[in-house]
Design a protein around this motif. Structure first.
Motif, mmCIF file in Angstrom:
data_model
loop_
_atom_site.group_PDB
_atom_site.id
_atom_site.type_symbol
_atom_site.label_atom_id
_atom_site.label_comp_id
_atom_site.label_asym_id
_atom_site.label_seq_id
_atom_site.Cartn_x
_atom_site.Cartn_y
_atom_site.Cartn_z
ATOM 1 N N GLY A 154 0.882 -1.125 -0.045
ATOM 2 C CA GLY A 154 -0.213 0.131 0.099
ATOM 3 C C GLY A 154 0.960 1.042 0.014
ATOM 4 N N LEU A 155 1.766 1.094 0.747
ATOM 5 C CA LEU A 155 2.651 2.633 0.806
ATOM 6 C C LEU A 155 3.483 2.782 -0.633
ATOM 7 C CD1 LEU A 155 4.601 2.752 4.451
ATOM 8 C CD2 LEU A 155 2.844 4.230 3.364
ATOM 9 N N HIS B 258 2.207 2.665 -3.354
ATOM 10 C CA HIS B 258 1.324 3.060 -4.144
ATOM 11 C C HIS B 258 0.950 4.541 -3.445
ATOM 12 C CE1 HIS B 258 0.357 -0.952 -5.261
ATOM 13 N NE2 HIS B 258 -0.298 -0.385 -6.432
ATOM 14 N N ALA B 259 0.898 4.934 -2.251
ATOM 15 C CA ALA B 259 0.993 6.142 -1.768
ATOM 16 C C ALA B 259 2.199 6.884 -2.032
ATOM 17 C CB ALA B 259 0.669 6.001 -0.329
ATOM 18 N N GLY C 34 5.016 9.213 1.638
ATOM 19 C CA GLY C 34 5.165 7.866 2.301
ATOM 20 C C GLY C 34 4.979 8.027 3.826
ATOM 21 N N ALA D 28 1.666 9.281 4.812
ATOM 22 C CA ALA D 28 0.485 7.982 4.617
ATOM 23 C C ALA D 28 0.564 7.068 5.769
ATOM 24 C CB ALA D 28 0.726 7.539 3.134
ATOM 25 N N ILE E 146 -5.319 1.133 5.029
ATOM 26 C CA ILE E 146 -4.336 1.086 4.173
ATOM 27 C C ILE E 146 -5.112 1.208 2.827
ATOM 28 C CG2 ILE E 146 -2.712 -0.468 3.056
ATOM 29 C CD1 ILE E 146 -2.180 -1.564 5.795
ATOM 30 N N THR F 109 -4.043 4.598 0.677
ATOM 31 C CA THR F 109 -2.826 4.407 -0.185
ATOM 32 C C THR F 109 -3.366 4.501 -1.588
ATOM 33 O OG1 THR F 109 -3.158 2.006 -0.025
ATOM 34 C CG2 THR F 109 -1.455 3.345 1.325
#
Length: 283
Positions: free
Chosen positions: A45-46, A48-49, A72, A75, A94, A98
């Protein structure tokens, strides 16, 4: 023989090898704590963020690594804040945070803007296009992460295994979570160009899982994970040169092949051990 050493005659490939090895080792180091905390999904997920934040930063002419790292970290802290309310699970938090950030990045790219950064390479990894500046960034982040782990080794370990008991014992688990989030965000931001947003979660998870299959000792698990990540970065990058593959898939597929071998070894070893030995927890 000359064909095998030919890639090393090029400066860009030497830079690529250095970055890939460091990135693999770094993912192995940080990924060990991520896996033990049951946070494997947060790495995916991170990434993507961070991609979304990097695109926003590029649109605002902000340095790629600064924008990626800050987005990051924000997020990760936001996810922790939402998840601590208990009414919303960490996985849901998440997903909301994200994917929304990733969508913002895709919208900006779809508007047809011109960017100095090649975001297709960021998505899938392009280690052969790294510069000396990229090498220095990865080296700096690697040193930072090693120092953090060395100074907070016991607290991070205690928080990873039993955060509730750690809290009662005086460990500031909220601070440890924030510190781990900072390390994780820095790792993803620094290694995105190597492995790619879509595959970086694999390198955060596969080397530690391989190490866990091979040992019940945390310290040995940490070293095996780092060594495995570094080796997969080296071999994957080398193969990507000859196979004309993107570096990210080549590195992750190499790690997956090593996982298969480690799994088979653990299966054979498991059949030879008594049930009581298999039940022993990691120490």
């Amino acid at each position: 023989m000359s064909t095998l050493v030919e890639p090393f005659t090029y400066e860009f490939f030497r830079n690529a090898i250095i970055v890939a090895v460091l990135a693999g080792a770094l993912c192995g180091l940080v990924g060990t704590y991520v896996v033990l905390r049951g946070m494997s999904y947060i790495g995916h997920g991170l990434s993507h963020a961070i991609f979304g934040g990097a695109v926003v930063g590029a649109a605002l002419s902000i340095n790629f690594y600064v924008a990626a790292g800050v987005s990051g970290l924000l997020a990760a802290l936001l996810i922790q804040r939402i998840a601590r309310r208990r009414t919303i699970g960490a996985d849901a938090a998440i997903g909301v945070v994200t994917i929304a950030a990733f969508a913002v990045g895709l919208v900006i790219i779809s508007k047809g803007g011109t960017f100095r950064q090649n975001f297709e390479a960021v998505l899938f990894g392009n280690v052969l296009g790294v510069t000396l500046g990229d090498v220095l960034v990865v080296v700096g982040v690697a040193v930072f992460c090693v120092v953090v782990v060395a100074l907070r080794y016991r607290q991070l370990l205690f928080t990873a295994f039993d955060p509730e008991v750690a809290e009662v014992s005086g460990v500031r688990t909220a601070w440890m979570d924030a510190l781990l989030a900072m390390v994780l965000a820095a790792t993803i931001a620094a290694t995105m160009n190597v492995v790619g947003v879509t595959l970086i979660a694999g390198m955060l998870v596969i080397p530690p899982v391989i190490a866990r299959l091979l040992t019940d000792s945390f310290s040995r698990m940490l070293w095996i994970s780092v060594a495995t990540g570094a080796a997969c970065g080296l071999v994957g990058t080398y193969l990507s040169y000859f196979l004309d593959w993107a570096s990210g898939p080549a590195i992750v597929l190499t790690a997956a092949a090593v996982f298969t071998v480690a799994f088979l070894i653990s299966e054979v070893r498991g059949r030879r051990l008594p049930d009581s030995a298999m039940a022993d927890p990691i120490d």
